[in-house]
Write a protein that holds these residues in place. Structure first.
Motif, PDB file in Angstrom:
ATOM      1  N   LYS A   1      46.866  42.524  33.268  1.00 45.25           N
ATOM      2  CA  LYS A   1      46.643  41.080  33.327  1.00 45.25           C
ATOM      3  C   LYS A   1      46.134  40.696  34.715  1.00 45.25           C
ATOM      4  N   LEU A   2      45.133  39.826  34.730  1.00 49.17           N
ATOM      5  CA  LEU A   2      44.540  39.393  35.997  1.00 49.17           C
ATOM      6  C   LEU A   2      44.734  37.887  36.152  1.00 49.17           C
ATOM      7  N   ARG A   3      45.154  37.509  37.342  1.00 48.41           N
ATOM      8  CA  ARG A   3      45.138  36.112  37.755  1.00 48.41           C
ATOM      9  C   ARG A   3      44.160  36.048  38.935  1.00 48.41           C
ATOM     10  N   THR A   4      43.140  35.246  38.808  1.00 49.43           N
ATOM     11  CA  THR A   4      42.013  35.344  39.732  1.00 49.43           C
ATOM     12  C   THR A   4      42.065  34.379  40.908  1.00 49.43           C
ATOM     13  N   ASP A   5      42.962  33.391  40.886  1.00 47.33           N
ATOM     14  CA  ASP A   5      42.973  32.412  41.973  1.00 47.33           C
ATOM     15  C   ASP A   5      44.412  31.915  42.194  1.00 47.33           C
ATOM     16  N   VAL A   6      45.217  32.777  42.775  1.00 54.30           N
ATOM     17  CA  VAL A   6      46.629  32.479  42.996  1.00 54.30           C
ATOM     18  C   VAL A   6      46.841  32.079  44.449  1.00 54.30           C
ATOM     19  N   LYS A   7      47.612  30.980  44.677  1.00 55.55           N
ATOM     20  CA  LYS A   7      47.914  30.523  46.031  1.00 55.55           C
ATOM     21  C   LYS A   7      49.411  30.638  46.269  1.00 55.55           C
TER      22      LYS A   7
ATOM     23  N   SER B   1      44.567  30.351  51.708  1.00 58.69           N
ATOM     24  CA  SER B   1      44.045  31.615  51.162  1.00 58.69           C
ATOM     25  C   SER B   1      44.360  31.700  49.682  1.00 58.69           C
ATOM     26  N   SER B   2      43.522  32.413  48.962  1.00 57.63           N
ATOM     27  CA  SER B   2      43.771  32.651  47.537  1.00 57.63           C
ATOM     28  C   SER B   2      43.746  34.146  47.276  1.00 57.63           C
ATOM     29  N   PHE B   3      44.418  34.557  46.201  1.00 52.78           N
ATOM     30  CA  PHE B   3      44.626  35.977  45.940  1.00 52.78           C
ATOM     31  C   PHE B   3      44.320  36.299  44.481  1.00 52.78           C
TER      32      PHE B   3
ATOM     33  N   VAL C   1      47.074  41.498  40.125  1.00 50.87           N
ATOM     34  CA  VAL C   1      46.882  42.475  39.053  1.00 50.87           C
ATOM     35  C   VAL C   1      48.265  42.872  38.553  1.00 50.87           C
ATOM     36  N   GLN C   2      48.531  42.570  37.279  1.00 52.25           N
ATOM     37  CA  GLN C   2      49.858  42.820  36.716  1.00 52.25           C
ATOM     38  C   GLN C   2      49.777  43.897  35.650  1.00 52.25           C
ATOM     39  N   SER C   3      50.683  44.900  35.793  1.00 49.35           N
ATOM     40  CA  SER C   3      50.798  45.955  34.787  1.00 49.35           C
ATOM     41  C   SER C   3      52.278  46.098  34.451  1.00 49.35           C
ATOM     42  N   GLY C   4      52.648  45.715  33.248  1.00 47.02           N
ATOM     43  CA  GLY C   4      54.068  45.741  32.876  1.00 47.02           C
ATOM     44  C   GLY C   4      54.855  44.753  33.718  1.00 47.02           C
ATOM     45  N   ASN C   5      55.924  45.214  34.325  1.00 48.71           N
ATOM     46  CA  ASN C   5      56.759  44.352  35.142  1.00 48.71           C
ATOM     47  C   ASN C   5      56.412  44.426  36.624  1.00 48.71           C
ATOM     48  N   TYR C   6      55.261  45.035  36.953  1.00 44.91           N
ATOM     49  CA  TYR C   6      54.859  45.161  38.349  1.00 44.91           C
ATOM     50  C   TYR C   6      53.549  44.426  38.585  1.00 44.91           C
ATOM     51  N   ALA C   7      53.409  43.909  39.804  1.00 44.95           N
ATOM     52  CA  ALA C   7      52.188  43.185  40.149  1.00 44.95           C
ATOM     53  C   ALA C   7      51.722  43.578  41.540  1.00 44.95           C
ATOM     54  N   ALA C   8      50.408  43.660  41.709  1.00 43.93           N
ATOM     55  CA  ALA C   8      49.807  43.914  43.021  1.00 43.93           C
ATOM     56  C   ALA C   8      49.048  42.665  43.433  1.00 43.93           C
ATOM     57  N   ILE C   9      49.292  42.209  44.655  1.00 46.78           N
ATOM     58  CA  ILE C   9      48.649  41.003  45.177  1.00 46.78           C
ATOM     59  C   ILE C   9      47.551  41.444  46.146  1.00 46.78           C
ATOM     60  N   VAL C  10      46.309  41.057  45.861  1.00 47.30           N
ATOM     61  CA  VAL C  10      45.158  41.482  46.640  1.00 47.30           C
ATOM     62  C   VAL C  10      44.442  40.243  47.176  1.00 47.30           C
TER      63      VAL C  10
ATOM     64  N   LYS D   1      41.546  37.964  48.125  1.00 48.85           N
ATOM     65  CA  LYS D   1      40.259  37.889  47.419  1.00 48.85           C
ATOM     66  C   LYS D   1      39.098  38.410  48.252  1.00 48.85           C
ATOM     67  N   ASP D   2      39.231  38.348  49.578  1.00 55.48           N
ATOM     68  CA  ASP D   2      38.127  38.837  50.416  1.00 55.48           C
ATOM     69  C   ASP D   2      38.149  40.359  50.602  1.00 55.48           C
ATOM     70  N   LEU D   3      39.268  40.989  50.242  1.00 58.83           N
ATOM     71  CA  LEU D   3      39.395  42.423  50.527  1.00 58.83           C
ATOM     72  C   LEU D   3      38.350  43.278  49.804  1.00 58.83           C
ATOM     73  N   PRO D   4      38.093  43.102  48.510  1.00 62.44           N
ATOM     74  CA  PRO D   4      37.107  43.966  47.833  1.00 62.44           C
ATOM     75  C   PRO D   4      35.703  43.839  48.388  1.00 62.44           C
ATOM     76  N   ILE D   5      35.396  42.740  49.073  1.00 64.26           N
ATOM     77  CA  ILE D   5      34.046  42.559  49.626  1.00 64.26           C
ATOM     78  C   ILE D   5      34.098  42.493  51.144  1.00 64.26           C
ATOM     79  N   ASP D   6      35.178  43.021  51.709  1.00 66.06           N
ATOM     80  CA  ASP D   6      35.330  43.016  53.165  1.00 66.06           C
ATOM     81  C   ASP D   6      34.626  44.238  53.736  1.00 66.06           C
ATOM     82  N   THR D   7      33.314  44.150  53.854  1.00 67.53           N
ATOM     83  CA  THR D   7      32.520  45.262  54.381  1.00 67.53           C
ATOM     84  C   THR D   7      31.558  44.743  55.427  1.00 67.53           C
ATOM     85  N   ALA D   8      31.458  45.446  56.515  1.00 64.44           N
ATOM     86  CA  ALA D   8      30.585  45.028  57.613  1.00 64.44           C
ATOM     87  C   ALA D   8      29.169  45.506  57.338  1.00 64.44           C
TER      88      ALA D   8
END
Length: 411
Positions: free
Chosen positions: A13-19, A26-28, A31-40, A42-49
């Motif tokens: 399950k994805l929540r795309t704009d969590v504050k 900032s917004s996050f 990513v939820q799988s079962g009873n666990y969730a990872a908070i990422v 939003k700038d991290l996947p495109i944080d490239t110089a």
């Protein structure tokens, strides 16, 4: 965290704009799988110089095409270009666009570069590369022209060198691997052109191509006859190797040429050794009669640089040969574990099956000498034993070695 925006086929399950209250402004992505969730973030996947300004980056969900993270201008319709496959490249809305999706995860990425920015970069590269390319092309053209001129002029330069007596011989000893004794030497042609040594790899092929190689061979015999006049009367157990070309082995004049060398040096049976490359023996019908008559005159035959040409076992069996010389390129592979290191072992086995004696060229280490000796190779030459030298030095070394051997016998 709010409602779920996307449920992927894997159940993630994805929540795309969590504050969160601990990160105001900032917004996050969660990513939820079962009873666990990872908070990422939003700038991290495109944080490239990037050193390229105005590049737009985004990630999206493959489940519904929803943009998850974004920087710069991204048209959501670009995702629909992935009709088949995992990659799309196109130009649209003034951008060069690449859309790619992961083969493992249900996520994709978009990169867009403004064409104006791309043109500017191309012009910048061209401003540097084009002059350099023109200059490099000019230099290359001049080099090719100079090489062509040298190639065309080489025959006349060789004739001038022969007339001016710029060619000379050096002699590299051949050693008995079992005893260390010097049992022979190979005569090597050198060219001193006004203080500059011209490599044999340059002038020998040029002489062959221009039809001058037999004239060069005559000069070699003339030089050897002068250097080694009467030599074998003092050293009857020594042999001297002379290199001949394919053309020499197909011409009866070679017989008379070597008769002169035999007479000048006082050579007996086995004192002279003719060395010729593999291609000299590729047509036994042409070379066979000359070889037969040379051997009838007591001259030995060796196939030189074996393994670098195209001799077949059947053609070697038809010829009257005495020695096979192993090329340095194969000797160098001994003990290295190289893929070609087994080739020399096959050459040794083949020579032994044909009852040919072996001479290894280019031996430079004790390890190579020991391995060759253990494999049954009788003779060798190379810098481990001695470098090529003038005949006067060779004669002095032989006399010194014979004197030392005589003193050892007396004691």
């Amino acid at each position: 965290m709010g409602p779920v925006d996307v449920v992927q086929s894997s159940g993630v399950k994805l929540r795309t704009d969590v504050k969160f209250p601990f990160a105001v402004g900032s917004s996050f992505v969660v990513v939820q799988s079962g009873n666990y969730a990872a908070i990422v973030h939003k700038d991290l996947p495109i944080d490239t110089a990037l050193d390229v300004p105005e590049v737009a980056l985004a990630t999206y969900s493959q489940a519904n095409g929803q943009i998850l993270t974004q920087r710069g201008y991204i048209d959501p319709l670009w995702i629909q270009t992935l009709a088949e496959g995992n990659l799309a490249q196109f130009v649209q809305d003034g951008h060069v666009v690449v859309v790619i999706q992961s083969e493992r995860y249900l996520i994709g990425a978009i990169v867009a570069l403004p064409i104006a920015q791309l043109n500017q970069r191309v012009q910048g590269v061209a401003a540097v590369a084009l002059p350099v390319g023109i200059l490099a092309g000019g230099v290359l053209a001049l080099a090719v022209l100079q090489l062509a001129r040298q190639h065309r002029a080489m025959p006349s330069v060789i004739r001038d060198g022969l007339r001016r007596k710029e060619f000379f011989l050096v002699y590299q000893p051949i050693v008995d691997l079992a005893t260390g004794a010097w049992v022979g030497a190979e005569a090597l042609l050198r060219w001193d052109r006004g203080g500059e040594l011209v490599p044999p790899d340059l002038f020998i092929p040029a002489a062959e191509e221009a039809g001058l190689i037999q004239i060069v061979s005559e000069h070699v015999v003339e030089l050897a006859s002068r250097d080694a006049a009467g030599f074998f009367q003092l050293h009857p157990d020594f042999h001297l190797g002379i290199n001949l070309s394919p053309a020499d082995l197909e011409d009866e004049r070679t017989l008379a040429l070597l008769d002169r060398l035999t007479e000048a040096t006082g050579a007996g049976k086995g004192n002279l050794l003719v060395e010729a490359t593999e291609r000299s023996f590729t047509d036994p019908k042409k070379a066979g009669p000359i070889i037969h008559r040379l051997r009838g005159n007591g001259i030995l035959l060796a196939i030189d640089d074996f393994g670098t040409g195209y001799s077949s076992l059947s053609s070697l069996e038809k010829l009257e040969l005495d020695y096979l010389k192993i090329d340095k390129s194969f000797v160098d592979t001994l003990g290295t574990g190289a893929a070609t290191s087994s080739v020399i072992l096959h050459i040794i086995d083949m020579a032994q099956s044909l009852n040919l004696k072996l001479i290894a060229e280019g031996v430079e280490t004790e390890t190579q000498a020991c391995q060759l000796r253990d494999r049954g190779v009788q003779l060798a030459q190379g810098w481990l034993f001695a470098r090529p030298m003038p005949f006067r030095q060779l004669l002095g070394e032989l006399e010194a070695r014979q004197g030392k051997a005589a003193r050892l016998v007396e004691h």
